[in-house]
Write a protein that holds these residues in place. Structure first.
Motif, PDB file in Angstrom:
ATOM      1  N   GLY A 271       0.791  -1.222   0.000  1.00 46.85           N
ATOM      2  CA  GLY A 271       0.000   0.000   0.000  1.00 46.85           C
ATOM      3  C   GLY A 271       0.818   1.263   0.000  1.00 46.85           C
ATOM      4  N   GLU A 272       0.232   2.312   0.604  1.00 44.53           N
ATOM      5  CA  GLU A 272       0.840   3.636   0.623  1.00 44.53           C
ATOM      6  C   GLU A 272       0.922   4.171   2.047  1.00 44.53           C
ATOM      7  OE1 GLU A 272      -0.696   6.478  -2.242  1.00 44.53           O
ATOM      8  OE2 GLU A 272      -1.659   4.848  -3.328  1.00 44.53           O
ATOM      9  N   LEU A 273       1.962   4.945   2.292  1.00 44.31           N
ATOM     10  CA  LEU A 273       2.101   5.676   3.538  1.00 44.31           C
ATOM     11  C   LEU A 273       1.684   7.124   3.301  1.00 44.31           C
ATOM     12  CD1 LEU A 273       5.633   4.429   4.661  1.00 44.31           C
ATOM     13  CD2 LEU A 273       3.413   3.566   5.425  1.00 44.31           C
ATOM     14  N   TYR A 274       1.015   7.709   4.281  1.00 46.49           N
ATOM     15  CA  TYR A 274       0.603   9.101   4.131  1.00 46.49           C
ATOM     16  C   TYR A 274       0.595   9.791   5.480  1.00 46.49           C
ATOM     17  CZ  TYR A 274      -4.076   7.973   6.001  1.00 46.49           C
ATOM     18  OH  TYR A 274      -5.121   7.584   6.811  1.00 46.49           O
ATOM     19  N   LEU A 275       0.577  11.113   5.436  1.00 45.54           N
ATOM     20  CA  LEU A 275       0.371  11.931   6.617  1.00 45.54           C
ATOM     21  C   LEU A 275      -0.906  12.742   6.425  1.00 45.54           C
ATOM     22  CD1 LEU A 275       4.000  13.268   7.185  1.00 45.54           C
ATOM     23  CD2 LEU A 275       2.821  11.545   8.568  1.00 45.54           C
ATOM     24  N   GLN A 276      -1.641  12.970   7.488  1.00 44.04           N
ATOM     25  CA  GLN A 276      -2.895  13.728   7.414  1.00 44.04           C
ATOM     26  C   GLN A 276      -2.741  15.050   8.136  1.00 44.04           C
ATOM     27  OE1 GLN A 276      -6.921  11.794   7.481  1.00 44.04           O
ATOM     28  NE2 GLN A 276      -7.054  12.778   9.468  1.00 44.04           N
ATOM     29  N   ASP A 277      -3.140  16.134   7.445  1.00 41.01           N
ATOM     30  CA  ASP A 277      -2.987  17.446   8.071  1.00 41.01           C
ATOM     31  C   ASP A 277      -4.223  17.808   8.896  1.00 41.01           C
ATOM     32  OD1 ASP A 277      -4.923  18.383   6.298  1.00 41.01           O
ATOM     33  OD2 ASP A 277      -3.517  19.500   5.046  1.00 41.01           O
ATOM     34  N   GLN A 278      -4.219  18.985   9.477  1.00 44.52           N
ATOM     35  CA  GLN A 278      -5.324  19.390  10.352  1.00 44.52           C
ATOM     36  C   GLN A 278      -6.649  19.520   9.616  1.00 44.52           C
ATOM     37  OE1 GLN A 278      -3.974  22.973  12.332  1.00 44.52           O
ATOM     38  NE2 GLN A 278      -2.660  21.848  13.752  1.00 44.52           N
ATOM     39  N   ALA A 279      -6.592  19.745   8.295  1.00 49.10           N
ATOM     40  CA  ALA A 279      -7.810  19.837   7.483  1.00 49.10           C
ATOM     41  C   ALA A 279      -8.221  18.478   6.915  1.00 49.10           C
ATOM     42  CB  ALA A 279      -7.609  20.829   6.347  1.00 49.10           C
ATOM     43  N   LYS A 280      -7.577  17.406   7.388  1.00 54.16           N
ATOM     44  CA  LYS A 280      -7.895  16.018   7.015  1.00 54.16           C
ATOM     45  C   LYS A 280      -7.489  15.666   5.590  1.00 54.16           C
ATOM     46  CE  LYS A 280      -9.851  15.632  11.055  1.00 54.16           C
ATOM     47  NZ  LYS A 280      -9.089  15.014  12.170  1.00 54.16           N
ATOM     48  N   ARG A 281      -6.625  16.473   4.953  1.00 52.70           N
ATOM     49  CA  ARG A 281      -6.091  16.077   3.646  1.00 52.70           C
ATOM     50  C   ARG A 281      -4.988  15.056   3.849  1.00 52.70           C
ATOM     51  NH1 ARG A 281      -6.006  21.270   1.404  1.00 52.70           N
ATOM     52  NH2 ARG A 281      -4.523  21.806   3.049  1.00 52.70           N
TER      53      ARG A 281
END
Length: 295
Positions: A271-281
């Motif tokens: 899969g993929e790794l991601y980070l989520q910002d305060q606006a949920k993007r």
């Protein structure tokens, strides 16, 4: 199973905002703004908010996509420490502002550190773990803290010194440090008949070995994975690979690994790794493939 993995709640790190090919992050007490080629959408916060929050901003040199300089506000440290916790895993990392925009840590690797820590503990005996392209050692520390005999390999001597500082700051010891070309080392280990219960790979799109050896991901990844399939214990094992190269599909990893490892692949996750910002993007930060003989 295809998965999208992100960091767990982490007191000393957060992605505040991202967009317009930049990201705004907090590492401990300091907020940094730096380029991010994956953030193709608009920022959520205003430019004024970014300017107010950022204590250090990375500006690229003209005509150079890699190097640049940090612009620092008063009170911004050039080096500092942050803490990481997962169950009884307690790590401490020294961060610093490099001329290549990096700070010495890739926080999106948090899910893999947890995987490495848990799988190492579940393996019998004292597992041997090889971490190649190991950078400042987050994965090496996780394996070491779980009881592994760890070999940490990176082609840059100064980076290995940085990783050693992280080990000492985390009250760990006995990691083996190698300044080596990964491909050359893997070939020699295969000839020696050595085996590892854990292998971790984090190769860049391109790079250089300590003697100027060229590394090109698309040209050499197939051979390296074949070598790793000969180095990995077929009975008791775990394997983790991350790729950051833009446009390098997780399906390529799926094909490469299954062709080389065959029936050794168990309990696989792709899969993929991601980070989520305060606006949920969700900011994508690479693909991964991992498997293990233990759950």
């Amino acid at each position: 199973m295809y998965s999208f993995l992100t960091t767990s709640a982490w007191t000393d790190y957060e992605l505040i905002d991202c967009g317009n090919f930049e990201k705004l992050e907090r590492f401990g007490d300091y907020v940094l703004a730096r380029p991010e080629p994956q953030a193709a959408w608009d920022k959520h916060l205003s430019e004024g908010e970014w300017e107010r929050l950022a204590q250090a901003t990375f500006k690229r040199e003209k005509g150079n996509q890699e190097k640049g300089q940090w612009q620092l506000k008063k009170g911004m440290a050039e080096q500092w420490f942050i803490n990481y916790r997962y169950n009884d895993l307690k790590l401490r990392f020294r961060l610093g502002l490099s001329s290549f925009k990096h700070v010495g840590l890739f926080p999106e690797q948090d899910p893999n550190w947890q995987f490495i820590f848990d799988r190492t503990r579940a393996l019998p005996g004292k597992p041997k773990v090889l971490n190649m392209f190991a950078y400042t050692g987050g994965a090496s520390l996780a394996a070491n803290a779980a009881g592994a005999d760890v070999t940490h390999l990176d082609s840059v001597k100064q980076v290995n010194f940085w990783a050693r500082q992280n080990m000492e700051a985390s009250n760990l010891d006995n990691i083996r440090w190698l300044v080596e070309d990964a491909m050359k080392y893997a070939r020699r280990e295969v000839k020696r008949g050595n085996k590892y219960q854990g292998i971790i790979l984090d190769p860049p799109a391109y790079g250089r070995g300590p003697d100027g050896e060229k590394w090109l991901l698309e040209e050499q990844i197939n051979e390296l994975i074949k070598l790793c399939s000969q180095l990995l214990d077929p009975e008791n094992n775990f394997f983790v690979i991350n790729l950051y190269s833009l446009g390098f599909s997780a399906l390529i990893l799926d094909n490469l690994i299954k062709a080389s490892f065959g029936k050794t692949v168990q309990n696989e996750e792709l899969g993929e790794l991601y980070l989520q910002d305060q606006a949920k993007r969700k900011l994508p930060l690479g693909t991964f493939f991992r498997f293990s003989s233990v759950k």
